[in-house]
Motif scaffolding. Structure first.
Motif, PDB file in Angstrom:
ATOM      1  N   LYS A 141     -53.354  91.339 -46.006  1.00 20.33           N
ATOM      2  CA  LYS A 141     -54.484  92.257 -45.815  1.00 20.33           C
ATOM      3  C   LYS A 141     -55.299  92.446 -47.087  1.00 20.33           C
ATOM      4  O   LYS A 141     -56.367  93.023 -47.074  1.00 20.33           O
ATOM      5  CB  LYS A 141     -53.985  93.629 -45.344  1.00 20.33           C
ATOM      6  N   GLY A 142     -54.783  91.960 -48.196  1.00 20.84           N
ATOM      7  CA  GLY A 142     -55.421  92.158 -49.495  1.00 20.84           C
ATOM      8  C   GLY A 142     -56.872  91.729 -49.593  1.00 20.84           C
ATOM      9  O   GLY A 142     -57.680  92.438 -50.201  1.00 20.84           O
ATOM     10  N   PRO A 143     -57.267  90.574 -49.029  1.00 22.64           N
ATOM     11  CA  PRO A 143     -58.663  90.169 -49.179  1.00 22.64           C
ATOM     12  C   PRO A 143     -59.671  91.182 -48.626  1.00 22.64           C
ATOM     13  O   PRO A 143     -60.707  91.426 -49.255  1.00 22.64           O
ATOM     14  CB  PRO A 143     -58.733  88.845 -48.410  1.00 22.64           C
ATOM     15  N   SER A 144     -59.371  91.804 -47.503  1.00 20.01           N
ATOM     16  CA  SER A 144     -60.329  92.773 -46.941  1.00 20.01           C
ATOM     17  C   SER A 144     -60.383  94.041 -47.794  1.00 20.01           C
ATOM     18  O   SER A 144     -61.466  94.606 -47.994  1.00 20.01           O
ATOM     19  CB  SER A 144     -59.992  93.099 -45.488  1.00 20.01           C
ATOM     20  N   VAL A 145     -59.249  94.483 -48.315  1.00 20.72           N
ATOM     21  CA  VAL A 145     -59.225  95.665 -49.193  1.00 20.72           C
ATOM     22  C   VAL A 145     -59.959  95.355 -50.488  1.00 20.72           C
ATOM     23  O   VAL A 145     -60.771  96.149 -50.973  1.00 20.72           O
ATOM     24  CB  VAL A 145     -57.772  96.115 -49.470  1.00 20.72           C
ATOM     25  N   ALA A 146     -59.686  94.181 -51.059  1.00 20.98           N
ATOM     26  CA  ALA A 146     -60.323  93.794 -52.317  1.00 20.98           C
ATOM     27  C   ALA A 146     -61.836  93.641 -52.160  1.00 20.98           C
ATOM     28  O   ALA A 146     -62.599  94.045 -53.041  1.00 20.98           O
ATOM     29  CB  ALA A 146     -59.705  92.494 -52.826  1.00 20.98           C
ATOM     30  N   GLU A 147     -62.269  93.073 -51.054  1.00 18.20           N
ATOM     31  CA  GLU A 147     -63.703  92.918 -50.809  1.00 18.20           C
ATOM     32  C   GLU A 147     -64.382  94.281 -50.697  1.00 18.20           C
ATOM     33  O   GLU A 147     -65.447  94.499 -51.262  1.00 18.20           O
ATOM     34  CB  GLU A 147     -63.944  92.108 -49.541  1.00 18.20           C
ATOM     35  N   TRP A 148     -63.739  95.220 -49.990  1.00 19.54           N
ATOM     36  CA  TRP A 148     -64.279  96.577 -49.874  1.00 19.54           C
ATOM     37  C   TRP A 148     -64.421  97.199 -51.264  1.00 19.54           C
ATOM     38  O   TRP A 148     -65.470  97.746 -51.604  1.00 19.54           O
ATOM     39  CB  TRP A 148     -63.368  97.439 -48.989  1.00 19.54           C
ATOM     40  N   PHE A 149     -63.357  97.108 -52.078  1.00 17.33           N
ATOM     41  CA  PHE A 149     -63.401  97.705 -53.404  1.00 17.33           C
ATOM     42  C   PHE A 149     -64.454  97.044 -54.280  1.00 17.33           C
ATOM     43  O   PHE A 149     -65.214  97.721 -54.971  1.00 17.33           O
ATOM     44  CB  PHE A 149     -62.036  97.627 -54.100  1.00 17.33           C
ATOM     45  N   SER A 150     -64.511  95.725 -54.264  1.00 18.70           N
ATOM     46  CA  SER A 150     -65.470  94.997 -55.083  1.00 18.70           C
ATOM     47  C   SER A 150     -66.905  95.366 -54.722  1.00 18.70           C
ATOM     48  O   SER A 150     -67.751  95.572 -55.613  1.00 18.70           O
ATOM     49  CB  SER A 150     -65.241  93.490 -54.925  1.00 18.70           C
ATOM     50  N   ASN A 151     -67.186  95.465 -53.432  1.00 23.56           N
ATOM     51  CA  ASN A 151     -68.524  95.879 -52.995  1.00 23.56           C
ATOM     52  C   ASN A 151     -68.842  97.290 -53.478  1.00 23.56           C
ATOM     53  O   ASN A 151     -69.957  97.563 -53.938  1.00 23.56           O
ATOM     54  CB  ASN A 151     -68.639  95.799 -51.479  1.00 23.56           C
ATOM     55  N   HIS A 152     -67.879  98.185 -53.379  1.00 20.63           N
ATOM     56  CA  HIS A 152     -68.071  99.561 -53.842  1.00 20.63           C
ATOM     57  C   HIS A 152     -68.323  99.588 -55.357  1.00 20.63           C
ATOM     58  O   HIS A 152     -69.205 100.312 -55.827  1.00 20.63           O
ATOM     59  CB  HIS A 152     -66.847 100.411 -53.482  1.00 20.63           C
ATOM     60  N   ALA A 153     -67.577  98.795 -56.114  1.00 13.98           N
ATOM     61  CA  ALA A 153     -67.765  98.736 -57.569  1.00 13.98           C
ATOM     62  C   ALA A 153     -69.149  98.202 -57.919  1.00 13.98           C
ATOM     63  O   ALA A 153     -69.795  98.704 -58.843  1.00 13.98           O
ATOM     64  CB  ALA A 153     -66.671  97.874 -58.197  1.00 13.98           C
ATOM     65  N   ASN A 154     -69.620  97.191 -57.193  1.00 11.41           N
ATOM     66  CA  ASN A 154     -70.962  96.654 -57.445  1.00 11.41           C
ATOM     67  C   ASN A 154     -72.041  97.685 -57.141  1.00 11.41           C
ATOM     68  O   ASN A 154     -73.028  97.779 -57.870  1.00 11.41           O
ATOM     69  CB  ASN A 154     -71.194  95.381 -56.628  1.00 11.41           C
ATOM     70  N   GLU A 155     -71.858  98.446 -56.059  1.00 15.53           N
ATOM     71  CA  GLU A 155     -72.833  99.494 -55.713  1.00 15.53           C
ATOM     72  C   GLU A 155     -72.871 100.585 -56.767  1.00 15.53           C
ATOM     73  O   GLU A 155     -73.913 101.175 -57.008  1.00 15.53           O
ATOM     74  CB  GLU A 155     -72.477 100.107 -54.361  1.00 15.53           C
ATOM     75  N   GLN A 156     -71.753 100.862 -57.376  1.00 15.52           N
ATOM     76  CA  GLN A 156     -71.667 101.911 -58.393  1.00 15.52           C
ATOM     77  C   GLN A 156     -72.549 101.569 -59.592  1.00 15.52           C
ATOM     78  O   GLN A 156     -73.141 102.441 -60.189  1.00 15.52           O
ATOM     79  CB  GLN A 156     -70.199 102.096 -58.798  1.00 15.52           C
ATOM     80  N   GLY A 157     -72.621 100.284 -59.940  1.00 12.52           N
ATOM     81  CA  GLY A 157     -73.584  99.845 -60.937  1.00 12.52           C
ATOM     82  C   GLY A 157     -73.110  99.698 -62.367  1.00 12.52           C
ATOM     83  O   GLY A 157     -73.831  99.155 -63.188  1.00 12.52           O
ATOM     84  N   SER A 158     -71.929 100.151 -62.705  1.00 13.13           N
ATOM     85  CA  SER A 158     -71.464 100.032 -64.089  1.00 13.13           C
ATOM     86  C   SER A 158     -70.813  98.688 -64.386  1.00 13.13           C
ATOM     87  O   SER A 158     -70.597  98.357 -65.539  1.00 13.13           O
ATOM     88  CB  SER A 158     -70.449 101.138 -64.400  1.00 13.13           C
ATOM     89  N   PHE A 159     -70.477  97.963 -63.336  1.00 15.65           N
ATOM     90  CA  PHE A 159     -69.772  96.702 -63.495  1.00 15.65           C
ATOM     91  C   PHE A 159     -70.434  95.600 -62.690  1.00 15.65           C
ATOM     92  O   PHE A 159     -71.049  95.846 -61.670  1.00 15.65           O
ATOM     93  CB  PHE A 159     -68.323  96.809 -62.977  1.00 15.65           C
ATOM     94  N   GLU A 160     -70.249  94.391 -63.157  1.00 13.47           N
ATOM     95  CA  GLU A 160     -70.490  93.208 -62.343  1.00 13.47           C
ATOM     96  C   GLU A 160     -69.102  92.852 -61.815  1.00 13.47           C
ATOM     97  O   GLU A 160     -68.220  92.437 -62.567  1.00 13.47           O
ATOM     98  CB  GLU A 160     -71.040  92.079 -63.199  1.00 13.47           C
TER      99      GLU A 160
END
Length: 109
Positions: free
Chosen positions: A17-36
């Motif tokens: 299940k990790g890929p779907s959780v990781a994709e959700w987190f990565s998208n959220h981190a990108n939206e936050q704007g402090s990280f690529e």
């Protein structure tokens, strides 16, 4: 220049299940704007049980899989590990991947 955050999928099992959780987190981190944010999947590196003849701190890597993993980890400024729990422990794939490297992890959150 923004900081590079790697979201590392640590399970390599079929049906994980990790890929779907990781994709959700990565998208959220990108939206936050402090990280690529970049998704990294341990399964893509196909790391066998540690097989380098030299200690990781020496960085005298002989195998292509170790060199690729080293380049990936060294390119980031911070990490998030998406880790499943197996038998109340982290998965062997995660522990093995950490043990492959030493200097690349230093001084990074």
């Amino acid at each position: 220049m923004s900081l590079k955050l790697q979201t590392i999928i640590c399970s390599t099992r079929p049906g994980r299940k990790g890929p779907s959780v990781a994709e959700w987190f990565s998208n959220h981190a990108n939206e936050q704007g402090s990280f690529e944010s970049e998704l990294v999947d341990l399964a893509d590196f196909n790391l066998p049980v540690f097989d380098e003849p030299n200690h990781p701190r020496m960085q005298k890597y002989e195998h292509a899989h170790t060199k690729a993993w080293s380049e990936s980890v060294a390119s980031a400024d911070a990490y998030v590990f998406v880790i499943p729990e197996y038998n109340y422990c982290p998965p062997p794939s995660f522990v093995n991947a950490l043990n492959y490297l030493y200097n690349e992890w230093n001084y990074k959150p």
